[in-house]
Write a protein that holds these residues in place. Structure first.
Motif, short mmCIF file in Angstrom:
data_model
loop_
_atom_site.label_atom_id
_atom_site.label_comp_id
_atom_site.label_asym_id
_atom_site.label_seq_id
_atom_site.Cartn_x
_atom_site.Cartn_y
_atom_site.Cartn_z
N LYS A 268 -1.33 0.74 8.56
CA LYS A 268 -0.14 0.79 8.12
C LYS A 268 1.07 -0.02 9.03
CE LYS A 268 -0.82 5.35 6.29
NZ LYS A 268 -0.26 6.63 6.22
N LYS A 269 0.94 -0.11 10.28
CA LYS A 269 1.94 -0.68 11.19
C LYS A 269 1.65 -2.05 10.78
CE LYS A 269 1.77 2.15 15.08
NZ LYS A 269 1.37 2.26 16.51
N THR A 270 0.38 -2.88 10.74
CA THR A 270 0.71 -4.12 10.30
C THR A 270 1.07 -4.67 8.88
OG1 THR A 270 -1.49 -4.59 11.58
CG2 THR A 270 -0.88 -6.29 10.30
N SER A 271 0.87 -3.72 7.73
CA SER A 271 1.18 -3.83 6.54
C SER A 271 2.77 -3.63 6.65
CB SER A 271 0.58 -2.71 5.65
OG SER A 271 -0.62 -2.84 5.80
N ALA A 272 3.35 -2.85 7.16
CA ALA A 272 4.81 -2.67 7.27
C ALA A 272 5.44 -3.96 8.04
CB ALA A 272 5.23 -1.42 8.11
N VAL A 273 4.77 -4.40 9.01
CA VAL A 273 5.48 -5.80 9.54
C VAL A 273 5.27 -6.88 8.47
CG1 VAL A 273 4.95 -7.43 11.46
CG2 VAL A 273 4.99 -5.06 11.97
N VAL A 274 4.17 -6.84 7.99
CA VAL A 274 4.19 -8.05 6.96
C VAL A 274 5.24 -7.81 5.98
CG1 VAL A 274 2.75 -9.09 5.14
CG2 VAL A 274 1.74 -8.50 7.27
N VAL B 201 -0.27 -3.61 -5.72
CA VAL B 201 -1.67 -3.37 -6.85
C VAL B 201 -2.96 -3.14 -6.32
CG1 VAL B 201 -2.69 -4.70 -8.53
CG2 VAL B 201 -0.36 -5.13 -8.28
N PRO B 202 -3.37 -3.64 -5.21
CA PRO B 202 -4.72 -3.00 -4.80
C PRO B 202 -4.77 -1.72 -4.66
CG PRO B 202 -4.27 -5.31 -3.81
CD PRO B 202 -2.78 -4.72 -4.42
N ILE B 203 -3.86 -1.35 -3.74
CA ILE B 203 -3.83 0.33 -3.45
C ILE B 203 -3.66 1.21 -4.62
CG2 ILE B 203 -1.32 0.49 -3.01
CD1 ILE B 203 -2.09 2.23 -0.70
N LEU B 204 -2.76 0.74 -5.72
CA LEU B 204 -2.71 1.49 -6.62
C LEU B 204 -3.79 1.57 -7.69
CD1 LEU B 204 1.00 0.59 -7.91
CD2 LEU B 204 0.25 2.58 -6.88
N TYR B 205 -4.54 0.40 -7.90
CA TYR B 205 -5.62 0.33 -8.46
C TYR B 205 -6.89 1.15 -7.84
CZ TYR B 205 -10.07 -1.52 -10.39
OH TYR B 205 -11.24 -1.40 -10.86
N TRP C 127 -3.31 -0.84 3.05
CA TRP C 127 -2.23 0.12 3.66
C TRP C 127 -3.24 0.92 4.61
CZ3 TRP C 127 3.06 -0.22 4.36
CH2 TRP C 127 3.67 -1.09 3.45
N LYS C 128 -4.59 0.44 5.30
CA LYS C 128 -5.33 1.30 6.01
C LYS C 128 -4.82 1.10 7.61
CE LYS C 128 -9.38 1.21 3.26
NZ LYS C 128 -9.44 2.99 3.11
N ALA D 82 -8.41 -6.61 4.18
CA ALA D 82 -8.36 -5.60 3.32
C ALA D 82 -7.73 -4.33 3.93
CB ALA D 82 -10.07 -5.43 2.76
N ASP D 83 -8.01 -4.43 5.22
CA ASP D 83 -7.00 -2.89 5.64
C ASP D 83 -5.71 -3.21 5.60
OD1 ASP D 83 -9.90 -2.08 6.28
OD2 ASP D 83 -9.72 -2.83 8.41
N VAL D 84 -5.22 -4.20 5.46
CA VAL D 84 -3.72 -4.48 5.65
C VAL D 84 -3.37 -4.31 4.07
CG1 VAL D 84 -1.88 -6.14 5.79
CG2 VAL D 84 -3.78 -6.04 7.63
#
Length: 256
Positions: free
Chosen positions: A79-85, A208-212, A76-77, A71-73
């Motif tokens: 951010k480093k892991t989300s950007a890597v994915v 979509v999750p972060i926009l919602y 975007w809580k 959920a954190d990824v």
């Protein structure tokens, strides 16, 4: 003879007697039914429902996504892991779709490069008189494999049970939803390949999750109106068509 009115005016009002020592004040009597006092606090107002909610009244987006690292990824809580994915998925999509690379060729070239670098590094250490590189032994833990296989088994069994219930004709609404979902998948599948679908799914999961979560009230408002309209159309369809279709026997639930 003195006037009694003058005596009443001249005489001072009697002062209340002071309470004796050790004698406490009498307890306050409770107010009668229906009577309100200033000391009695007013009842708390009832919590009003915020209307239609896609995730439920008391369910947040983070909780709906599992509430953990995933959920954190996705939100975007981290951010480093989300950007890597996102970056890794983009590189893979560009290699296979834009550059027309093949999976087996990519794996072979990557292993050739890694083995060549490690071999040359270990041989170079003998000439410069340094210790060889400490290459750890990579092993997949058994617990990880068991947990992944167990989760996949549970999801597959749940999907098979759902298809069994639909095939037996027990729930007509689920049958319509599944048919529409499979038809939408067939449309997307005919327009793009499997890897592109996975890449689009990764992008949607990270947007979509972060926009919602940011515009939850507005999305829920429009979703509530769409849900109400869909229920009206379903009631009309059920009254005219679905109620006339024969259904299979419904299994009675066993009582403990």
């Amino acid at each position: 003879m003195a006037d009694p009115a003058e005596e009443n005016v001249a005489s001072p009002p009697p002062t209340p007697a002071a309470p004796a020592e050790g004698v406490s004040d009498p307890p306050l009597q409770p107010a009668a039914d229906g009577a309100s006092t200033e000391k009695v606090s007013a009842p708390a107002p009832e919590v009003r429902s915020r209307g239609f909610r896609l995730l439920g009244e008391d369910n947040s987006v983070h909780k709906a996504l599992g509430g953990g690292k995933t959920a954190d990824v996705l939100l975007w809580k981290d951010k480093k892991t989300s950007a890597v994915v996102i970056g890794g998925a983009t590189v893979i999509w560009v290699l296979f779709e834009v550059l027309d690379y093949h999976l087996l060729t990519l794996i072979s070239h990557a292993l050739i490069g890694v083995l060549a670098i490690l071999f040359l590094w270990s041989k170079a250490t003998t000439f410069i008189r340094k210790s060889p590189p400490d290459i750890p032994v990579v092993q997949i833990p058994e617990d990880l494999v068991v947990n992944v296989s167990r989760a996949l088994c549970n999801d597959i069994n749940r999907a098979l049970h759902l298809f069994h219930e639909i095939a037996m004709g027990h729930d007509l609404k689920k049958f319509l939803f599944v048919i529409v979902g499979l038809w939408v998948n067939s449309v997307f599948g005919s327009s793009c390949d499997f890897l592109t679908l996975i890449y689009i799914a990764v992008l949607l999961l990270h947007t979509v999750p972060i926009l919602y979560d940011k515009y939850q009230d507005k999305v829920d408002h429009f979703a509530g109106r769409a849900h109400t309209e869909a229920l009206k159309q379903y009631e009309v369809l059920d009254a005219k068509v679905l109620s006339k279709i024969p259904r299979g026997p419904v299994k009675s639930k066993k009582q403990n």
